[in-house]
Motif scaffolding. Structure first.
Motif, PDB file in Angstrom:
ATOM      1  N   ASP A   1       0.855  -1.202   0.000  1.00 17.69           N
ATOM      2  CA  ASP A   1       0.000   0.000   0.000  1.00 17.69           C
ATOM      3  C   ASP A   1       0.888   1.247   0.000  1.00 17.69           C
ATOM      4  O   ASP A   1       0.880   2.051   0.930  1.00 17.69           O
ATOM      5  CB  ASP A   1      -0.946   0.012   1.210  1.00 17.69           C
ATOM      6  CG  ASP A   1      -0.200   0.064   2.550  1.00 17.69           C
ATOM      7  OD1 ASP A   1      -0.781   0.585   3.524  1.00 17.69           O
ATOM      8  OD2 ASP A   1       0.971  -0.380   2.598  1.00 17.69           O
TER       9      ASP A   1
ATOM     10  N   ASP B   1       7.454   3.693   3.308  1.00 19.36           N
ATOM     11  CA  ASP B   1       8.320   2.557   3.666  1.00 19.36           C
ATOM     12  C   ASP B   1       8.090   1.379   2.737  1.00 19.36           C
ATOM     13  O   ASP B   1       9.006   0.586   2.494  1.00 19.36           O
ATOM     14  CB  ASP B   1       8.173   2.180   5.138  1.00 19.36           C
ATOM     15  CG  ASP B   1       6.769   1.778   5.538  1.00 19.36           C
ATOM     16  OD1 ASP B   1       5.800   2.260   4.923  1.00 19.36           O
ATOM     17  OD2 ASP B   1       6.644   0.969   6.461  1.00 19.36           O
ATOM     18  N   ASP B   2       6.876   1.275   2.169  1.00 24.37           N
ATOM     19  CA  ASP B   2       6.659   0.279   1.120  1.00 24.37           C
ATOM     20  C   ASP B   2       7.635   0.502  -0.034  1.00 24.37           C
ATOM     21  O   ASP B   2       8.205  -0.441  -0.579  1.00 24.37           O
ATOM     22  CB  ASP B   2       5.240   0.386   0.562  1.00 24.37           C
ATOM     23  CG  ASP B   2       4.164   0.212   1.594  1.00 24.37           C
ATOM     24  OD1 ASP B   2       3.998   1.117   2.439  1.00 24.37           O
ATOM     25  OD2 ASP B   2       3.490  -0.839   1.581  1.00 24.37           O
TER      26      ASP B   2
ATOM     27  N   ASN C   1      -2.448   2.822   3.513  1.00 21.21           N
ATOM     28  CA  ASN C   1      -1.861   4.113   3.916  1.00 21.21           C
ATOM     29  C   ASN C   1      -2.703   5.275   3.378  1.00 21.21           C
ATOM     30  O   ASN C   1      -2.976   6.248   4.076  1.00 21.21           O
ATOM     31  CB  ASN C   1      -0.440   4.236   3.376  1.00 21.21           C
ATOM     32  CG  ASN C   1       0.554   3.459   4.209  1.00 21.21           C
ATOM     33  OD1 ASN C   1       0.498   3.482   5.428  1.00 21.21           O
ATOM     34  ND2 ASN C   1       1.448   2.742   3.545  1.00 21.21           N
TER      35      ASN C   1
ATOM     36  N   LEU D   1       3.016  -6.024   2.651  1.00 16.99           N
ATOM     37  CA  LEU D   1       3.510  -4.800   3.295  1.00 16.99           C
ATOM     38  C   LEU D   1       2.372  -3.863   3.700  1.00 16.99           C
ATOM     39  O   LEU D   1       2.625  -2.743   4.150  1.00 16.99           O
ATOM     40  CB  LEU D   1       4.452  -4.059   2.335  1.00 16.99           C
ATOM     41  CG  LEU D   1       5.626  -4.858   1.777  1.00 16.99           C
ATOM     42  CD1 LEU D   1       6.385  -4.041   0.746  1.00 16.99           C
ATOM     43  CD2 LEU D   1       6.554  -5.318   2.897  1.00 16.99           C
ATOM     44  N   GLY D   2       1.146  -4.307   3.492  1.00 17.37           N
ATOM     45  CA  GLY D   2      -0.008  -3.465   3.812  1.00 17.37           C
ATOM     46  C   GLY D   2      -1.115  -4.304   4.430  1.00 17.37           C
ATOM     47  O   GLY D   2      -0.890  -5.439   4.862  1.00 17.37           O
TER      48      GLY D   2
ATOM     49  N   ASN E   1      -1.458  -2.071   9.697  1.00 18.37           N
ATOM     50  CA  ASN E   1      -1.850  -3.010   8.642  1.00 18.37           C
ATOM     51  C   ASN E   1      -2.941  -3.974   9.112  1.00 18.37           C
ATOM     52  O   ASN E   1      -3.857  -4.303   8.359  1.00 18.37           O
ATOM     53  CB  ASN E   1      -0.649  -3.823   8.149  1.00 18.37           C
ATOM     54  CG  ASN E   1       0.284  -3.003   7.288  1.00 18.37           C
ATOM     55  OD1 ASN E   1      -0.111  -1.978   6.730  1.00 18.37           O
ATOM     56  ND2 ASN E   1       1.532  -3.422   7.216  1.00 18.37           N
TER      57      ASN E   1
ATOM     58  N   ASP F   1       8.225  -1.754   6.637  1.00 14.92           N
ATOM     59  CA  ASP F   1       8.212  -2.587   5.420  1.00 14.92           C
ATOM     60  C   ASP F   1       9.621  -2.923   4.974  1.00 14.92           C
ATOM     61  O   ASP F   1       9.868  -4.017   4.447  1.00 14.92           O
ATOM     62  CB  ASP F   1       7.468  -1.855   4.302  1.00 14.92           C
ATOM     63  CG  ASP F   1       5.994  -1.678   4.630  1.00 14.92           C
ATOM     64  OD1 ASP F   1       5.374  -0.760   4.076  1.00 14.92           O
ATOM     65  OD2 ASP F   1       5.470  -2.445   5.463  1.00 14.92           O
TER      66      ASP F   1
HETATM   67 CA    CA Z   1       2.852  -0.542   3.999  1.00 13.55          CA
END
Ligand code: CA
Ligand code: RIB
Length: 313
Positions: A11, A15-16, A40, A125-126, A168, A240
């Motif tokens: 998302d 940091d993703d 996010n 990552l989300g 998340n 992430d």
């Molecule tokens: Ca993320």
């Protein structure tokens, strides 16, 4: 050497972006595609950010698949207060040229899990909305995935979006419950581990100074979130990024524990919390390998490699 196929559900989010750049730069991995979720910020922004990042990294051949634009059941607050209204620091970057692929992220993941059965590394990552939807469409998914790494949770209850829950998981607790109930074993990198692997801002400035256009792009989109971290924590953290380092170099995990992790779906104060029975002796049973410590020098190495830019495809 055969590169390990990787699917990233994300998302983006600042940091993703760092985590995705790490995967693109890994000589041992091949990023097959990005599945994008709302989290996010809204899906329109997260999808656009994913396409833009790949173009800046010179990797626009990697397909971006838009997924769910909301949680499975209840909407929750986003994290624009950290990442900016557009998710990439509101720097007004030039619109990307590319478009998302036609296949929904959940369907794209299922297709790839068939094509690369037994070999696929999946990194989330989300929020877990897309992965939960894929599981409802095909409960056989976990058996075809070599390894799942999840960024999420707060295993002793130190949350970040509420006092007890990490973003998340809290954004879509029902999706997390579906994934945590269906997957026999996954690696979990939680918010508390993230806080144990922070960096100084001077180090970040040095690493960005080593790079070129891609590093400068990341410096610009991360400026607002670094200012937020400086005011709140006095150091910067990449949740992430840590999860991706664990995914790319599992041998650099220094400490972990296998536990059963469950998601609180009810209540007001604890909804989205990730509960572990720490009073129970560790017996090797549990759905999650909770990563507790990762080699910080190796983590730095991945960040510097990511900001230096990926090798040619
Ligand atoms: Ca993320
Ligand atoms: O709690 C940290 C997580 O929430 C990270 O994935 C960040 O990008 C946000 O999505």
């Amino acid at each position: 050497m055969e590169r390990m196929p990787v699917w990233i559900d994300t998302d983006p989010g600042v940091d993703d972006a760092l985590a995705i750049l790490m995967a693109l730069a890994s000589p041992r991995h091949r990023v097959l595609g990005l599945g994008v979720a709302a989290g996010n910020v809204g899906l329109v922004h997260t999808t656009r950010n994913a396409i833009k990042l790949l173009e800046v990294a010179g990797r626009s051949e990697v397909p971006v698949h838009a997924g769910c634009d909301r949680p499975l059941l209840h909407r929750g607050p986003d994290a624009a207060f950290v990442h900016g209204r557009d998710g990439f620091g509101d720097v007004g970057y030039a619109a990307p040229r590319g478009r998302p692929a036609n296949t929904h992220a959940a369907l794209a993941l299922l297709e790839l899990s068939q094509r690369h059965a037994g070999e696929l590394l999946v990194v989330t990552l989300g929020p877990l909305t897309n992965l939960a939807l894929a599981l409802r469409l095909d409960p056989g998914l976990p058996a075809r995935v070599a390894r799942l790494v999840v960024m999420g949770g707060a295993v002793t209850g130190r949350g970040n979006i509420t006092p007890s829950a990490e973003f998340n998981i809290a954004f879509d607790p029902e999706a997390a419950h579906i994934v945590f109930s269906a997957w026999p074993r996954f690696d979990l990198v939680d918010w508390e581990a993230t806080l144990r692997h922070g960096f100084g801002f001077d180090a970040f400035d040095r690493w960005v100074g080593e790079g070129g256009e891609l590093a400068r792009f990341y410096r610009d989109i991360s400026r607002a979130s670094r200012a937020f971290s400086a005011a709140r924590a006095g150091a910067w953290h990449s949740a992430d990024g840590l999860a991706m380092a664990v995914a790319l170099e599992p041998e650099a995990v220094l400490e972990s524990t296998v536990r059963q992790v469950e998601v609180e779906l009810g209540g007001q104060l604890y909804r989205g919390a990730t509960r572990v029975d720490w009073g129970r002796p560790e017996d090797g049973e549990g759905n999650a390998r909770i990563v507790q410590r990762f080699d910080q020098e190796r983590f730095v190495g991945w960040i510097r490699t990511a900001l230096a830019g990926p090798p040619s495809a």
